[in-house]
Design an enzyme around this catalytic site. Sequence first.
Site, PDB file in Angstrom:
ATOM      1  N   ASP A   5       0.869  -1.188   0.000  1.00  0.00           N
ATOM      2  CA  ASP A   5       0.000   0.000   0.000  1.00  0.00           C
ATOM      3  C   ASP A   5       0.904   1.235   0.000  1.00  0.00           C
ATOM      4  OD1 ASP A   5      -2.860   1.134   0.387  1.00  0.00           O
ATOM      5  OD2 ASP A   5      -1.770   2.005   2.080  1.00  0.00           O
ATOM      6  N   HIS A  23      -7.048  -6.126  -1.430  1.00  0.00           N
ATOM      7  CA  HIS A  23      -6.010  -5.127  -1.203  1.00  0.00           C
ATOM      8  C   HIS A  23      -4.969  -5.547  -0.172  1.00  0.00           C
ATOM      9  CE1 HIS A  23      -4.105  -1.236  -0.919  1.00  0.00           C
ATOM     10  NE2 HIS A  23      -4.326  -1.212   0.384  1.00  0.00           N
TER      11      HIS A  23
END
Length: 321
Positions: free
Chosen positions: A100, A300
Site C-alpha cells: 500500500d 487489497h
Amino acid sequence: MPDFREIALPDVTLRVAVEGEGPLVLMVHGFPESWYSWRHQMAPIAGAGFTAAALDVRGYGGSSRPGAVEAYDMEHLVADVAGVIEQLSPDAPAVLIGHDWGAPIVWNTALIRPDRVRAVAGLSVPYLGVPKRSFMDLVDTVFTSRGKFFYQAWFQDVGPPEAELEADPRDGLRKFYYAISGDAPDGTWPSDKVHGQSLLEGLVDPDPFPAWLTDGDLDYYVAEFERSGFFGPISRYRNHQRDFEYLSQFEGRKIEQPSLFIGGERDLVLSMLGRGDLVALMKAEMTDLRGADVLPGCGHWTQQERPTEVNARLLPWLASL
C-alpha cells in the site's frame, strides 16, 4: 512477538520489530496498518537467513507522531527508511518490501537512495515512474470535478476524517478492511457516493469477519490506533502536491535494483483509475523486474489475505539476490 528496537533519527524515533540474523530485509506497511501487517512474513524471512525487520511508519503505533502535515511527505519518509537501514545495517544495503503506501515509500527509496537499497519489492501499488502530474490533479479530473466521491479527496481537510475514524476505531477498521478485501462482494465499496460524503458512509460491517483477520489481530490494530490516532496516517494523503514537486527532480531516473511486484486480482488499486498493461508500464521504469504476479481472488491486503502465496514468491526472490 519479535524484538522491538527504537531507532532515533534527527526528527523522529521509529519503532522497528526485528527477528533473525543475516542481511537486512526491511518491511514498510501502508494505511491504516502497522508493523503487525507483516506478522506472517517475519518468521519465514528470518528462517531463510535474513534479519526480518518491520517498522511502524512515523505517525503510527510506537513511532513518533509529528504534528505538522508536511512532516509526512515522501522526502521525510524516504529519509526515515534510509536512516533505519543505516542503523540496522551500516555496512550493507538492505532489501525493501512495501505494501500500500509502503510500496511507493520503498519504490522511491530505491530510486533516490540506491546506495542503501540492494533490491525492492512492492505489494498492491505498482511503480509507474516519476509522476508527470500531482495525483490530486488526476483525482479531480476523474472524480471530484464530476461530483463523485473519492476517499483521498475526503482525506484532504484536517479534522473530519480523523474524527470519523477515531470515534470508534474498531468499527472503522472493520468496515474499511472488509470493503477492499478480496472477500467483499462487488459493490461493497460504494460506487454511487458523491463528493462530500465521508469514508465510512455506506460501508458495511461484516459478521463474521473473514478468517484472515482474527479478533486478536483486530484487537492489536485497535490498540495501536487508540494511542496514535489517525492524523499522521491520513496526512500521508495530504502531501501529493509536495511529493510531486520533490520527486520531479528525479525525472528520467529508473529503478535498477532487482525488483518484484505482487498484487491482488480484486484489489481496487489496480482498477479504480484504469492503468492498462501494468507489467509493460513497470518494465519501462524498472530495469531488473524479476516477477509481477497478480493473485486470483485476492483483495487489497495482499500479505495478510494470502500469506502463503506471498511468501512463496518473496522467499525464492530473496534467495536469488
